[in-house]
Design a protein around this motif. Structure first.
Motif, PDB file in Angstrom:
ATOM      1  N   ARG A  67      44.871  88.506  71.820  1.00  0.00           N
ATOM      2  CA  ARG A  67      45.027  87.580  73.085  1.00  0.00           C
ATOM      3  C   ARG A  67      46.122  88.128  74.021  1.00  0.00           C
ATOM      4  NH1 ARG A  67      43.023  82.483  72.044  1.00  0.00           N
ATOM      5  NH2 ARG A  67      43.746  81.864  74.595  1.00  0.00           N
ATOM      6  N   GLU A  68      46.629  89.872  74.437  1.00  0.00           N
ATOM      7  CA  GLU A  68      46.113  90.763  75.327  1.00  0.00           C
ATOM      8  C   GLU A  68      45.666  90.051  76.353  1.00  0.00           C
ATOM      9  OE1 GLU A  68      47.648  95.206  76.759  1.00  0.00           O
ATOM     10  OE2 GLU A  68      46.691  95.043  74.522  1.00  0.00           O
ATOM     11  N   PRO A  69      46.586  89.815  77.347  1.00  0.00           N
ATOM     12  CA  PRO A  69      44.817  89.714  78.719  1.00  0.00           C
ATOM     13  C   PRO A  69      44.327  90.806  79.198  1.00  0.00           C
ATOM     14  CG  PRO A  69      46.957  89.167  79.438  1.00  0.00           C
ATOM     15  CD  PRO A  69      47.666  89.933  78.193  1.00  0.00           C
ATOM     16  N   LEU A  70      42.938  90.730  79.828  1.00  0.00           N
ATOM     17  CA  LEU A  70      42.110  91.500  79.935  1.00  0.00           C
ATOM     18  C   LEU A  70      42.332  92.408  80.845  1.00  0.00           C
ATOM     19  CD1 LEU A  70      39.051  92.804  79.311  1.00  0.00           C
ATOM     20  CD2 LEU A  70      38.420  91.007  81.095  1.00  0.00           C
ATOM     21  N   GLN A  71      43.193  91.871  82.014  1.00  0.00           N
ATOM     22  CA  GLN A  71      43.971  92.626  82.762  1.00  0.00           C
ATOM     23  C   GLN A  71      44.844  93.730  82.704  1.00  0.00           C
ATOM     24  OE1 GLN A  71      43.595  89.993  83.087  1.00  0.00           O
ATOM     25  NE2 GLN A  71      42.725  88.776  84.880  1.00  0.00           N
ATOM     26  N   TYR A  72      45.524  93.369  81.463  1.00  0.00           N
ATOM     27  CA  TYR A  72      46.190  94.847  81.120  1.00  0.00           C
ATOM     28  C   TYR A  72      45.987  95.714  80.438  1.00  0.00           C
ATOM     29  CZ  TYR A  72      50.309  91.707  82.407  1.00  0.00           C
ATOM     30  OH  TYR A  72      51.302  91.057  82.731  1.00  0.00           O
ATOM     31  N   ILE A  73      44.481  95.081  79.637  1.00  0.00           N
ATOM     32  CA  ILE A  73      43.669  96.013  78.452  1.00  0.00           C
ATOM     33  C   ILE A  73      42.877  97.114  79.322  1.00  0.00           C
ATOM     34  CG2 ILE A  73      41.870  96.691  77.500  1.00  0.00           C
ATOM     35  CD1 ILE A  73      42.124  93.551  76.070  1.00  0.00           C
ATOM     36  N   LEU A  74      42.750  96.294  80.748  1.00  0.00           N
ATOM     37  CA  LEU A  74      41.699  97.725  81.232  1.00  0.00           C
ATOM     38  C   LEU A  74      42.220  98.356  83.078  1.00  0.00           C
ATOM     39  CD1 LEU A  74      38.977  94.876  82.829  1.00  0.00           C
ATOM     40  CD2 LEU A  74      38.745  96.595  80.836  1.00  0.00           C
ATOM     41  N   ASN A  75      43.930  97.600  83.317  1.00  0.00           N
ATOM     42  CA  ASN A  75      44.344  97.920  83.687  1.00  0.00           C
ATOM     43  C   ASN A  75      44.201  97.852  85.335  1.00  0.00           C
ATOM     44  OD1 ASN A  75      45.465 100.528  81.668  1.00  0.00           O
ATOM     45  ND2 ASN A  75      46.922  98.803  81.907  1.00  0.00           N
ATOM     46  N   ASN A  76      43.463  96.573  85.574  1.00  0.00           N
ATOM     47  CA  ASN A  76      42.949  96.436  86.783  1.00  0.00           C
ATOM     48  C   ASN A  76      42.639  94.722  86.799  1.00  0.00           C
ATOM     49  OD1 ASN A  76      39.867  96.351  87.760  1.00  0.00           O
ATOM     50  ND2 ASN A  76      41.549  97.947  89.548  1.00  0.00           N
ATOM     51  N   GLN A  77      43.117  94.843  88.761  1.00  0.00           N
ATOM     52  CA  GLN A  77      42.533  93.384  89.235  1.00  0.00           C
ATOM     53  C   GLN A  77      42.466  93.306  90.235  1.00  0.00           C
ATOM     54  OE1 GLN A  77      42.115  90.703  88.045  1.00  0.00           O
ATOM     55  NE2 GLN A  77      43.067  88.534  89.324  1.00  0.00           N
ATOM     56  N   GLU A  78      41.254  92.851  90.878  1.00  0.00           N
ATOM     57  CA  GLU A  78      40.937  92.883  92.591  1.00  0.00           C
ATOM     58  C   GLU A  78      41.259  91.357  92.664  1.00  0.00           C
ATOM     59  OE1 GLU A  78      37.119  91.319  94.582  1.00  0.00           O
ATOM     60  OE2 GLU A  78      36.873  93.270  93.095  1.00  0.00           O
ATOM     61  N   PHE A  79      42.094  91.736  94.358  1.00  0.00           N
ATOM     62  CA  PHE A  79      42.739  91.098  94.765  1.00  0.00           C
ATOM     63  C   PHE A  79      42.980  91.177  96.563  1.00  0.00           C
ATOM     64  CE2 PHE A  79      46.793  88.860  97.024  1.00  0.00           C
ATOM     65  CZ  PHE A  79      46.532  88.137  96.545  1.00  0.00           C
ATOM     66  N   MET A  80      41.999  89.969  96.574  1.00  0.00           N
ATOM     67  CA  MET A  80      41.384  90.142  98.874  1.00  0.00           C
ATOM     68  C   MET A  80      40.995  91.445  98.273  1.00  0.00           C
ATOM     69  SD  MET A  80      43.173  87.857 100.491  1.00  0.00           S
ATOM     70  CE  MET A  80      42.894  89.021 102.041  1.00  0.00           C
ATOM     71  N   GLY A  81      40.124  91.745  97.777  1.00  0.00           N
ATOM     72  CA  GLY A  81      38.801  93.597  98.010  1.00  0.00           C
ATOM     73  C   GLY A  81      39.147  94.698  97.882  1.00  0.00           C
ATOM     74  N   LEU A  82      40.539  94.546  97.450  1.00  0.00           N
ATOM     75  CA  LEU A  82      41.258  95.728  96.847  1.00  0.00           C
ATOM     76  C   LEU A  82      41.732  95.362  95.272  1.00  0.00           C
ATOM     77  CD1 LEU A  82      43.740  95.562  99.390  1.00  0.00           C
ATOM     78  CD2 LEU A  82      41.773  96.568  99.629  1.00  0.00           C
ATOM     79  N   SER A  83      41.938  97.042  94.781  1.00  0.00           N
ATOM     80  CA  SER A  83      42.095  97.091  93.418  1.00  0.00           C
ATOM     81  C   SER A  83      43.992  97.129  93.135  1.00  0.00           C
ATOM     82  CB  SER A  83      40.900  98.031  92.925  1.00  0.00           C
ATOM     83  OG  SER A  83      41.093  98.448  91.265  1.00  0.00           O
ATOM     84  N   PHE A  84      43.644  96.779  91.908  1.00  0.00           N
ATOM     85  CA  PHE A  84      45.301  96.793  92.154  1.00  0.00           C
ATOM     86  C   PHE A  84      45.858  96.861  90.758  1.00  0.00           C
ATOM     87  CE2 PHE A  84      45.709  94.621  95.611  1.00  0.00           C
ATOM     88  CZ  PHE A  84      46.758  94.658  95.657  1.00  0.00           C
ATOM     89  N   TYR A  85      46.139  97.882  89.798  1.00  0.00           N
ATOM     90  CA  TYR A  85      46.890  98.376  88.331  1.00  0.00           C
ATOM     91  C   TYR A  85      47.390  97.626  88.949  1.00  0.00           C
ATOM     92  CZ  TYR A  85      48.932 100.811  85.054  1.00  0.00           C
ATOM     93  OH  TYR A  85      49.849 101.417  83.898  1.00  0.00           O
ATOM     94  N   VAL A  86      47.082  97.087  87.229  1.00  0.00           N
ATOM     95  CA  VAL A  86      48.820  96.308  86.519  1.00  0.00           C
ATOM     96  C   VAL A  86      48.459  96.492  84.662  1.00  0.00           C
ATOM     97  CG1 VAL A  86      47.937  94.315  87.755  1.00  0.00           C
ATOM     98  CG2 VAL A  86      46.626  94.359  86.042  1.00  0.00           C
TER      99      VAL A  86
END
Length: 278
Positions: A67-86
């Motif tokens: 149950r580790e969030p997918l975004q933490y595994i990928l170290n990425n999340q899109e927001f407002m059409g931009l790419s963010f490291y998370v």
């Protein structure tokens, strides 16, 4: 192991632990290992994974089944059409928060003077970076109590080639003594009792970025008490809220502000707009 076989295996593993979108997650995890887009995996469905790639994929699926969030595994999340490291130092940006940016861009018309905008509780820097990207003429500040979160925010500003002034401190304290055209914030607003009932993935995100004391209103109350001294004469605020907090937050600001509630894409109250009364 062929690519399609691996994708089916990953999907079944995720189904066992009731992951909400097992095929989507399985595809993205293998795409991450191979450095390919999702559609490319299916075009090469009969391609054979190397032993190294198969092991790496198994490891990522195991993290997701824990149950580790997918975004933490990928170290990425899109927001407002931009790419963010998370990663686990920051809250994962959600699409609902985009309402703040959309309304800011809609309500903040052209100005001859530099527009000063402060993002309070910036976390990953998603709001501040998006504002700086879409309003490059603005002076944007992002504040956070967490030095670890600000490390991520600084990296995201570099990643998206924007300039933001990052300041560490508690909520609005780093911007006191200055006057601002806009304050935007997605503060911790989840009540403690409600937090305990959320999906397991939520507990992997920093609690201090989510929980707003017993009733979730502590940060709005603080801002309502101090905001008039932080804003220019026609200053405005946009605040993300919980779906059932609109009336309570509006009530806190009505003494000195004209208020309005904006809904999210699901039709729920999501953002409170407050403008200083003349």
């Amino acid at each position: 192991m062929k690519i399609l076989e691996a994708l089916k295996w990953g999907e079944l593993e995720l189904i066992k632990v009731e992951i909400e979108n097992p095929r989507w997650d399985s595809d993205l995890l293998l795409g991450h290992v191979l450095g390919r887009r999702r559609e490319e995996l299916y075009l090469d469905r009969d391609g054979v994974l190397s032993a190294t790639a198969w092991k790496a994929y198994q490891d990522l699926v195991a993290r997701r089944t824990d149950r580790e969030p997918l975004q933490y595994i990928l170290n990425n999340q899109e927001f407002m059409g931009l790419s963010f490291y998370v990663d686990n130092r920051v809250l994962i940006p959600r699409a609902d928060s985009e309402i703040i940016i959309e309304k800011l861009l809609e309500l903040n018309g052209p100005s001859k003077n530099e527009v000063k905008i402060a993002d309070l509780c910036t976390g990953s820097g998603a709001l501040a970076v998006a504002i700086a990207h879409y309003r490059p003429d603005a002076y944007v500040v992002g504040t956070d109590l967490s030095s670890a979160a600000l490390e991520v925010a600084r990296y995201n500003a570099l990643l998206n080639h924007v300039q933001v002034d990052w300041r560490q401190g508690d909520f609005f304290e780093p911007i006191c003594g200055e006057e601002w055209d806009w304050l935007v914030t997605n503060p911790p607003y989840i009540p403690e009792e409600e937090y305990r009932k959320l999906a397991p993935e939520i507990f992997e995100e920093p609690q201090m970025a989510l929980v707003g004391a017993e009733n979730g209103l502590i940060f709005y109350r603080r801002l309502a008490e101090e905001a008039a001294s932080l804003l220019k004469r026609d200053g405005k605020i946009l605040m993300e809220i919980g779906w059932n907090q609109g009336q309570q937050v509006e009530e806190l600001f009505r003494k000195s502000f004209k208020t309005r509630i904006f809904k999210d894409y699901g039709g729920r109250d999501r953002v409170v707009y407050a403008e200083l009364s003349s």
